[in-house]
Design a protein around this motif. Sequence first.
Motif, short mmCIF file in Angstrom:
data_model
loop_
_atom_site.label_atom_id
_atom_site.label_comp_id
_atom_site.label_asym_id
_atom_site.label_seq_id
_atom_site.Cartn_x
_atom_site.Cartn_y
_atom_site.Cartn_z
N ILE A 136 7.84 -4.04 -6.63
CA ILE A 136 7.23 -2.71 -6.53
C ILE A 136 5.87 -2.80 -5.85
O ILE A 136 5.01 -3.54 -6.31
N PHE A 296 5.30 4.57 -9.24
CA PHE A 296 5.88 3.55 -8.37
C PHE A 296 6.96 2.84 -9.16
O PHE A 296 6.69 2.28 -10.23
N TYR A 297 8.19 2.83 -8.65
CA TYR A 297 9.36 2.41 -9.41
C TYR A 297 10.16 1.35 -8.67
O TYR A 297 10.29 1.42 -7.44
N GLY A 298 10.70 0.39 -9.38
CA GLY A 298 11.56 -0.60 -8.74
C GLY A 298 11.86 -1.78 -9.66
O GLY A 298 11.68 -1.70 -10.87
N GLU B 293 16.19 -1.32 -5.06
CA GLU B 293 15.86 0.10 -5.12
C GLU B 293 14.41 0.30 -5.56
O GLU B 293 13.99 -0.23 -6.59
N MET B 295 11.15 3.50 -5.74
CA MET B 295 10.89 4.93 -5.59
C MET B 295 9.40 5.20 -5.70
O MET B 295 8.70 4.55 -6.48
#
Lengths: 432, 432
Positions: A136, A296-298, B293, B295
């Motif tokens: 991330i 913030f994502y991952g 993935e 985001m």
Amino acid sequence: MDKAIQIALLGFGTVGTGVVKVLESNADDIMKKVGAAIVLKKILVQSANKARKVATGAKIVTDIESIVNDQDIQIVVEVMGGEKPAKDYILQALRAGKHVVTANKDVVAKHGKELFEAAEASHVDFLFEASVGGGIPIIRPLKQCLAANRISEIMGIVNGTTNYMLTKMTKEHMDFATVLAEAQAKGYAEADPTADVGGFDAARKIAILASIAFGARVTLDDVYVEGITNIAIQDIEYARELGYVVKLLAIGKQDDQGINVRVHPALLPNSHPLAAVNDVFNAIFVKGDAVGETMFYGRGAGELPTASAVTADIIDVARDIRHGVSSRILCTCFEKKAICPVGTTESPYYIRLLVEDKPGVLAAIAGAFGAQQVSLHSVIQKRKVNGRTEIVLITYRVTDESIRLAMSTLAGMSVVNKVGNIIRVEAEEIIS
Amino acid sequence: MDKAIQIALLGFGTVGTGVVKVLESNADDIMKKVGAAIVLKKILVQSANKARKVATGAKIVTDIESIVNDQDIQIVVEVMGGEKPAKDYILQALRAGKHVVTANKDVVAKHGKELFEAAEASHVDFLFEASVGGGIPIIRPLKQCLAANRISEIMGIVNGTTNYMLTKMTKEHMDFATVLAEAQAKGYAEADPTADVGGFDAARKIAILASIAFGARVTLDDVYVEGITNIAIQDIEYARELGYVVKLLAIGKQDDQGINVRVHPALLPNSHPLAAVNDVFNAIFVKGDAVGETMFYGRGAGELPTASAVTADIIDVARDIRHGVSSRILCTCFEKKAICPVGTTESPYYIRLLVEDKPGVLAAIAGAFGAQQVSLHSVIQKRKVNGRTEIVLITYRVTDESIRLAMSTLAGMSVVNKVGNIIRVEAEEIIS
């Protein structure tokens, strides 16, 4: 095209293997972005004879000197992990004028100041995007993209192991011990799971994040830490009935009093952006005065996600080398700020008690809380257990200190059979 | 501390006002990060006499020459919006050797190539973080943090107005016209809402994002665009019953065939990270070969969020000026890639039909689909409407072209009273 930029890896484990793979498979694209090829010249390992999962043209070496004394090597990439000897190797590399990229949260959280000073003295870059949140992007966004903001809050799910476990407990109604055993069997949790389930891994990460977010050094000792080992399946189910999920949160907040940094499980409202972050995924939520709420994502760990962040740092350093610049952005801890003691932290609390099933018990309990200025938002009788009653209380916002005093009174009351759990509620407003 | 870096603003509307506020309120922090003060010297406006919402020591000017010819001004910040005269002013500034920061999606989406070339020729920076996703860091993360990845997919909710409207329709069961009127009354939607509800604003943004993500220029003309004006309340409700939400998605995908870029409403599974992005919030989901993935979530518009991104760019340029470097990262469209025609796009489809309520109708419809190689995953009878039946079909993954052929056959069948809607399903697997 400029001449190739040569680099060395310290460590050839999971992350090192990932970096070799990414540099290899995306070599053409990376070369275009940098304007020069990146060539992995040497890899430092402990045992030169060990079989490796990926082929490489790099020379395998076992002594750090053959890397720090190699004039061709411009970037040293530390992916061995742990404090020793990683920290010393990084220092040697910086002092030898090498740019350093590291994925090592232990070293950055504990020795950040010393390493930044060494980088500054040698006019080199020191980057560590992979030390928090795996793949991330979060360090660079904090240092650059959100640089115009005064950050008031940074809150993350930054440990994949515990998030996987809490997700399993929530979705499959499994208890802590069963989930831990399963996570260990799958390799998601270590044989000694203390660093993860005890919250210490998350504590290192929030120390790093808070230092950058608040522009003041926060060390591991400044972080209040509580793990998830006490979370019972009924806490998760009662939380759900009330509209919350239970997450292990790493939290940094600042206000006029100073900085408050902590890791603990918490009830988080379902509507919070972090509430939907499940399984091994991580996310970091940041609140700034201009940007408002961002997230913030991952994937917070793993061979390739971590290699993604490490390689991004390598590319960034390589771009700096190509443009003849360094130390553009080093330490941003410009100020000294007070660390607020955990006792002054305020939040609503979820409390689960087993009490005697007789008249006057609830009044006695409410009285004990009231004596410490703890107001109760709600008291819910959940179920009968062998002639006793399990109740769940949600308090209004109170200090950590008040709740501790109230709980010690309660623990001594004859009508209170057992204090099941006490968990903070991380919410602006209590859901009613 | 170095001598102050002087800048000029082009435009003093919502975003310009935000930039003035952020530069003022966080001046001390920004100065520490840059190592020099940032001083706003001039602001270009159309009408010098208009009342302003914020006080500034900057000189208000009405001619671009007094800015581009001012040797003290090193950074020009374009926040006027629109194509003309913004693009010409940016070009003049770049040619005069000024670094340029812009928030202008129209200009970047349409004239990116020309502006990058001008920046390169003048050895200056050209940054545009605020052009997509408002305050959300996304341009810099794509160009730097995810630089080690081959991106296969970028998918965003990048228009706050339509996301607000769809959220309202979903949560409050309001129809499109009512929600649009409310959004217009609140100032969330323009009097002429075409740019938002028609998908054109999102199309500009995905052209910019796809260009960066795929390293190849994607222009507005390459984007297939479909808006949300046909979305009915029953589509949203049927979608929910099936486990989906309806979102306006801006999608870029690349595979060996080329690049596929489109904006359209879609059914998105509840489990997708974008499904929980509601109200005026935006988010961009990115899939890379190393990172997996990720985001990025936050406020996609508004005075201060947009100013956060603009000011971050100003800080970044100022750091470059301090370190005597420029053009570290300019255009990254290194390759030419084929744009796949929309007819070849594959996805499952949601189709709502009003049909005659008599025997043999479903068989006739299934036959019409079958003739175009469209397989049906499910056919659900939803309700009776004046002696007719409303049915919802979910197809397996088919090309856009096949579905169009099948639908034209259907539209001519006497048993089909009305084609209610056709919406793509954006999912790896159909939820059953």
